[in-house]
Design a protein around this motif. Structure first.
Motif, PDB file in Angstrom:
ATOM      1  N   SER A 142       0.753  -1.085  -0.181  1.00  0.00           N
ATOM      2  CA  SER A 142      -0.026   0.063   0.180  1.00  0.00           C
ATOM      3  C   SER A 142       0.706   1.118  -0.112  1.00  0.00           C
ATOM      4  O   SER A 142       1.657   1.420   0.744  1.00  0.00           O
ATOM      5  CB  SER A 142      -0.727   0.039   1.292  1.00  0.00           C
ATOM      6  OG  SER A 142      -1.646   1.154   1.330  1.00  0.00           O
ATOM      7  N   CYS A 147      -3.510  -2.025   5.375  1.00  0.00           N
ATOM      8  CA  CYS A 147      -4.464  -3.005   4.604  1.00  0.00           C
ATOM      9  C   CYS A 147      -4.143  -4.432   5.261  1.00  0.00           C
ATOM     10  O   CYS A 147      -3.316  -4.568   6.030  1.00  0.00           O
ATOM     11  CB  CYS A 147      -3.962  -2.824   2.982  1.00  0.00           C
ATOM     12  SG  CYS A 147      -2.050  -3.357   3.082  1.00  0.00           S
ATOM     13  N   PRO A 205     -10.229   9.956  -0.700  1.00  0.00           N
ATOM     14  CA  PRO A 205     -10.220   8.498  -1.098  1.00  0.00           C
ATOM     15  C   PRO A 205     -10.896   7.700  -0.414  1.00  0.00           C
ATOM     16  O   PRO A 205     -10.828   7.720   1.022  1.00  0.00           O
ATOM     17  CB  PRO A 205      -8.567   8.296  -1.031  1.00  0.00           C
ATOM     18  CG  PRO A 205      -8.047   9.539  -1.168  1.00  0.00           C
ATOM     19  CD  PRO A 205      -8.964  10.624  -0.556  1.00  0.00           C
ATOM     20  N   VAL A 208      -7.976  -2.567   1.473  1.00  0.00           N
ATOM     21  CA  VAL A 208      -6.963  -1.609   1.938  1.00  0.00           C
ATOM     22  C   VAL A 208      -7.771   0.019   2.252  1.00  0.00           C
ATOM     23  O   VAL A 208      -8.695   0.068   1.363  1.00  0.00           O
ATOM     24  CB  VAL A 208      -6.326  -1.327   0.472  1.00  0.00           C
ATOM     25  CG1 VAL A 208      -6.919  -1.143  -0.552  1.00  0.00           C
ATOM     26  CG2 VAL A 208      -5.179  -0.280   0.863  1.00  0.00           C
ATOM     27  N   GLY A 209      -7.324   0.842   3.147  1.00  0.00           N
ATOM     28  CA  GLY A 209      -8.017   1.661   3.426  1.00  0.00           C
ATOM     29  C   GLY A 209      -7.786   3.080   2.727  1.00  0.00           C
ATOM     30  O   GLY A 209      -6.466   2.951   2.254  1.00  0.00           O
ATOM     31  N   GLY A 210      -8.369   3.812   2.563  1.00  0.00           N
ATOM     32  CA  GLY A 210      -8.107   5.255   1.831  1.00  0.00           C
ATOM     33  C   GLY A 210      -7.600   6.237   2.708  1.00  0.00           C
ATOM     34  O   GLY A 210      -7.939   6.012   4.202  1.00  0.00           O
ATOM     35  N   TYR A 211      -6.650   7.117   2.292  1.00  0.00           N
ATOM     36  CA  TYR A 211      -5.895   8.051   3.597  1.00  0.00           C
ATOM     37  C   TYR A 211      -5.372   9.215   2.993  1.00  0.00           C
ATOM     38  O   TYR A 211      -4.340   9.353   2.708  1.00  0.00           O
ATOM     39  CB  TYR A 211      -4.892   7.021   4.257  1.00  0.00           C
ATOM     40  CG  TYR A 211      -4.422   7.778   5.346  1.00  0.00           C
ATOM     41  CD1 TYR A 211      -4.974   7.545   6.579  1.00  0.00           C
ATOM     42  CD2 TYR A 211      -3.379   8.790   5.439  1.00  0.00           C
ATOM     43  CE1 TYR A 211      -4.463   8.180   7.848  1.00  0.00           C
ATOM     44  CE2 TYR A 211      -2.778   9.344   6.396  1.00  0.00           C
ATOM     45  CZ  TYR A 211      -3.435   9.200   7.854  1.00  0.00           C
ATOM     46  OH  TYR A 211      -2.971   9.685   8.942  1.00  0.00           O
ATOM     47  N   GLN A 271      -5.968   2.499  -6.710  1.00  0.00           N
ATOM     48  CA  GLN A 271      -6.209   3.635  -5.395  1.00  0.00           C
ATOM     49  C   GLN A 271      -4.734   3.960  -5.229  1.00  0.00           C
ATOM     50  O   GLN A 271      -3.731   3.526  -5.345  1.00  0.00           O
ATOM     51  CB  GLN A 271      -6.137   2.561  -4.320  1.00  0.00           C
ATOM     52  CG  GLN A 271      -6.785   3.283  -2.859  1.00  0.00           C
ATOM     53  CD  GLN A 271      -7.500   2.321  -1.965  1.00  0.00           C
ATOM     54  OE1 GLN A 271      -7.187   1.260  -2.103  1.00  0.00           O
ATOM     55  NE2 GLN A 271      -8.011   2.904  -0.839  1.00  0.00           N
ATOM     56  N   SER A 290      -3.360   5.368  -0.026  1.00  0.00           N
ATOM     57  CA  SER A 290      -3.778   4.206   0.949  1.00  0.00           C
ATOM     58  C   SER A 290      -3.019   4.446   2.206  1.00  0.00           C
ATOM     59  O   SER A 290      -1.847   4.879   2.139  1.00  0.00           O
ATOM     60  CB  SER A 290      -4.237   3.254   0.153  1.00  0.00           C
ATOM     61  OG  SER A 290      -3.217   2.718  -0.335  1.00  0.00           O
ATOM     62  N   ASN A 295      -0.994   1.191  -5.966  1.00  0.00           N
ATOM     63  CA  ASN A 295      -0.513   0.301  -4.807  1.00  0.00           C
ATOM     64  C   ASN A 295       0.080  -0.935  -5.813  1.00  0.00           C
ATOM     65  O   ASN A 295      -0.341  -1.010  -6.770  1.00  0.00           O
ATOM     66  CB  ASN A 295      -1.556  -0.256  -4.022  1.00  0.00           C
ATOM     67  CG  ASN A 295      -2.092   0.683  -3.008  1.00  0.00           C
ATOM     68  OD1 ASN A 295      -1.346   1.429  -2.799  1.00  0.00           O
ATOM     69  ND2 ASN A 295      -3.223   0.668  -2.400  1.00  0.00           N
ATOM     70  N   ALA A 308     -11.900   3.451   0.857  1.00  0.00           N
ATOM     71  CA  ALA A 308     -11.630   2.154   1.026  1.00  0.00           C
ATOM     72  C   ALA A 308     -11.785   1.427  -0.041  1.00  0.00           C
ATOM     73  O   ALA A 308     -13.064   1.484  -0.808  1.00  0.00           O
ATOM     74  CB  ALA A 308     -12.073   1.510   2.625  1.00  0.00           C
ATOM     75  N   LYS A 309     -11.057   0.387  -0.140  1.00  0.00           N
ATOM     76  CA  LYS A 309     -11.202  -0.708  -1.541  1.00  0.00           C
ATOM     77  C   LYS A 309     -11.439  -2.186  -0.919  1.00  0.00           C
ATOM     78  O   LYS A 309     -10.505  -2.468  -0.011  1.00  0.00           O
ATOM     79  CB  LYS A 309     -10.272  -0.713  -2.337  1.00  0.00           C
ATOM     80  CG  LYS A 309     -10.239   0.672  -3.337  1.00  0.00           C
ATOM     81  CD  LYS A 309     -11.538   0.774  -4.108  1.00  0.00           C
ATOM     82  CE  LYS A 309     -11.397   1.950  -4.940  1.00  0.00           C
ATOM     83  NZ  LYS A 309     -12.774   2.107  -5.876  1.00  0.00           N
TER      84      LYS A 309
END
Length: 767
Positions: A443, A488, A526, A503-506, A482, A485, A449, A528-529
């Motif tokens: 990530s 994850c 962003p 995987v988290g958005g950040y 993404q 991020s 990624n 999360a996915k």
């Protein structure tokens, strides 16, 4: 100080917004300071020769030479520099106000909220003597930054000073309501004034609602036009609340962000805690489980004196003796100032550890928060991949260290063609192809990624020491979309036996993006996915179908099974360094593998303080997984108390398996488990892979498997990673602990572990 603004001054006033940009919050002031005094050369590894130093000595040396211009988290020193600069001569009105705002902000960040509030008052008085245009342009900035100082004052006087089970839990109620209201009332006044000037400011709107909540006046006293209705936040499924028992058990440690490992370090069947901290001078903490519902802090008996700092911890077993060892990661977010060494801590048993970093050949420096232990070459030994944060002007290549089997490692990064120079925030591993060779997922905070397929030996030489090939399949696999991020994990959310990716958005401009998301408004942040494994080397984005298309801002994330239904749930620790980023942690319950229900408020998980390391584990061996989270931010003054959410229990069954490899690695990382149970609706398969969970915080190596409404365990199938042996176990009883050795023909061995109640009071809401 000049009392009059010129026309030129008024044109320059918007530049003051640089003061609150990004996480530094005072970049304009730093630039001015460098212009006056000259930029310093930042030492990457202290001033002494590192060859003769131990890791603790290196850490001390580097810390002594940290520069507050290069390290935006040294807030007290930065505040002092600004104070000194303000006493200088030749400052224009704009430069003075600019520096004063930066100074006040650094005071807040360093924990001196009262002083910051006083300074903001003085700045406001000065600006009110200027033309109205001055206040119109920079008044909103002053009001918001002072409101954040007021909110922090309220936190310090209440939930930090007198922490209790309901402190900072959204919706704030009961004992969580502030008794000292100065901070919250001041914030309400400022935010109300700000919203009158800028009614569309969503961050001010969000913080106003939080401030009213802390004094027990939400939602009734919140002006209707600014109300953020939180009635639907995290109550999508009924769940008995989890009680934060940390204050009653003495586990509410106070400090900055950090990581946690929940693990049976002493081999006695009891889960202990190892806790680290982002504080560069903060020591690690070892908490011994007494086996009677109480815990003892034995930090001074661990042999870890001087092992300071460490925003993340990783569980491994480098010497393959079956005793979990620890990798400590340092320097993340610090750029050129973050060239710290990692530490490899050998578990000597009985709660004692020895730093073997240099002896093991792992002396490696660079800003990092992430690494993963995995057996990439199938020799039964755990190797180590370290992800570094490469930035402009400071490129650092990630590293793969091969375990030599004699207590040492060899850097095989170039040999294996892994030339990855990115801002890597998390790295995780799983055999996502079912090829017998674990791959990697990285990530990255500054670009797409990366998913690396492990193709095995690159040439004719098939030995473990030969070059191995990793292929970037991110684009063809569909997981490269993404671009911003953080943490994850691999987990089998749909229970089909194949690892999926979360995987988290950040990346947020401010907390207003969270408010927009709650209100159903468009947000540019962003999200999360969730990528579902298609069993063929590709993944499908199922975020929307899974009801996870949300702005979460996850830092530490981890997973477990809250209700033992056999479906994996997950918890997201939220936040960023901005002190105004007051948002709840988010808990998501897996709804039979189809989608996730948010249970943040129904389960009482919505803590407002910054969240980092998370661990799911059964601390009292009653078969129910509890959740521990390290709380706190990165700025010096953003301290908070850790929390332990105790599982209230449920009627579902479970089994707990402690696996031990023989030819595979001793702690069995990567072993695949399938528990086949009989249920009233027919047979069911429940899958689990031995891992430590997420990328920030570590679950126990022993695997807790929820069995739901099972009536019996029919068999347990285990696929071992090195040998490929498929081992079948029968005659296991539900709700028991077992030990399993690789390939042993005898049945699993029943394991009698101490079972007890945690000595905490029952919370008012029944947890």
């Amino acid at each position: 100080m000049k009392q009059n603004f010129t026309v030129a001054d008024l044109k320059r006033l918007p530049a003051i917004t640089l003061v609150v940009a990004a996480i530094a919050l005072s970049l304009a002031v730093s630039a001015f300071h460098r212009h006056r005094h000259g930029a310093s050369n930042l030492p990457s590894a202290g001033s002494k020769s590192n060859k003769a130093l131990t890791i603790p000595e290196m850490l001390q040396d580097i810390n002594q030479h940290q520069d507050s211009e290069g390290n935006v988290f040294l807030n007290s020193a930065r505040a002092q520099h600004l104070r000194n600069a303000l006493s200088g001569q030749g400052l224009s009105q704009v430069d003075t106000v600019n520096m004063e705002v930066g100074y006040a902000t650094e005071l807040t960040n360093s924990g001196k909220a009262s002083d910051a509030i006083s300074l903001f008052n003085m700045i406001t008085q000065t600006l009110h003597t200027a033309p109205p245009e001055a206040w119109a342009q920079i008044g909103p900035i002053i009001l918001k930054q002072q409101a954040i100082a007021y909110l922090r004052l309220g936190e310090m006087q209440n939930c930090c000073s007198v922490n209790n089970a309901q402190s900072c839990l959204i919706p704030i109620r009961g004992a969580g309501i502030h008794t000292k209201k100065e901070g919250s009332l001041g914030a309400i006044k400022n935010l109300t004034a700000l919203l009158k000037m800028q009614p569309e400011d969503m961050s001010a709107r969000w913080l106003l609602n939080i401030a009213y909540m802390t004094v027990g006046e939400y939602p009734g006293r919140v002006p209707a036009k600014w109300l953020v209705p939180l009635s639907k936040l995290g109550n999508e499924y009924p769940m008995q609340p989890f009680h934060n028992a940390a204050p009653e058990l003495g586990l509410d440690y106070f400090g900055l962000a950090g990581s946690v490992i929940m693990e049976d370090f002493e081999g006695n069947g009891l889960l202990d805690l190892m806790i680290s901290t982002f504080d560069l001078n903060g020591p690690m903490r070892y908490v011994h489980n007494n086996g009677d519902g109480t815990f003892t802090d034995r930090s001074d008996q661990t042999g870890l004196a001087g092992e300071v700092g460490g925003s993340n911890l990783i569980t491994t077993d480098y010497n393959n003796d079956g005793k979990p060892d620890i990798v400590v990661l340092r320097g993340g977010w610090l750029g050129k100032s973050g060239h710290y060494p990692l530490s490899l801590l050998r578990n000597d048993g009985n709660g004692h550890f020895t730093d073997v970093t240099i002896k093991a050949g792992l002396l490696s420096k660079g800003p990092t928060q992430t690494a993963v232990a995995f057996d990439y070459n199938g020799d039964g030994l755990l190797d180590l991949f370290v992800g570094y944060e490469s930035t402009k002007g400071d490129p650092i290549t990630c590293k793969l260290f091969r375990n030599n089997g004699d207590g040492t490692f060899t850097d095989v990064t170039k040999q294996c063609g892994l030339n990855i120079t990115k801002f890597v925030k998390s790295v995780i591993s799983a055999d996502f192809m079912h090829s017998g060779r674990p791959g990697l997922y990285l990530s990255c905070g500054n670009g797409p990624n990366i998913l690396l397929r492990n193709d095995g030996p690159a040439g004719a030489d098939k030995s473990p020491t030969a070059p191995w090939k990793f292929t970037d399949i991110s684009q063809s696999a569909g997981v490269d979309k993404q671009a911003a991020s953080f943490s994850c994990f691999f987990f089998d959310y749909d229970n089909d036996g194949w690892p999926d990716i979360y995987v988290g958005g950040y990346s947020l401009v401010d907390v207003g993006e969270i408010a927009k998301d709650y209100l159903g408004m468009p947000s540019l942040a962003p999200k999360a996915k969730l990528y579902r494994n298609n069993h063929n080397g590709t993944f499908t984005d199922v975020t929307r179908q899974a009801h996870l298309d949300k702005v979460v801002l996850g830092m530490g994330i981890n997973y477990g099974d809250l209700d033992n239904d056999g479906w994996l749930d997950f918890y997201s620790g939220t936040g960023n360094p901005d002190l105004g980023m007051l948002i709840p942690k988010r808990m998501f319950r897996n709804h039979n593998g189809a989608y996730f229900d948010e249970v943040t408020t129904t389960g009482d998980f919505g803590h407002l303080q910054k969240g980092h390391g998370i661990a799911f584990g059964d601390l009292n061996n009653n078969g129910q997984q509890d959740v521990f989270i390290v709380l706190g931010g990165a700025f010096e003054g953003d301290t908070a108390h850790d929390a332990l959410f105790v599982n209230p229990g449920n009627r579902n069954h479970w089994v707990n398996l402690s696996l031990s490899g023989v030819k595979s690695n001793r702690i069995a990382l990567g072993a695949e488990i399938c528990v086949i149970v009989a249920t009233p609706h027919g047979d069911r398969k429940i899958y689990k892979t031995v891992s430590t969970g997420g990328s920030f915080g570590n679950n126990p190596l022993r695997q807790a498997v929820g069995l739901g409404d099972a009536t019996a365990i029919k068999q347990v199938d285990i696929h071992w990673p090195t040998t490929g042996i498929n081992q079948t176990l029968r005659n296991l009883t539900m709700d028991r602990f077992y030990k399993v050795s690789e390939g042993v023909a005898s049945p699993a061995q029943a394991w009698s572990v101490p079972q007890f109640k945690l000595k905490s009071k029952t919370s008012p809401n029944g947890s």
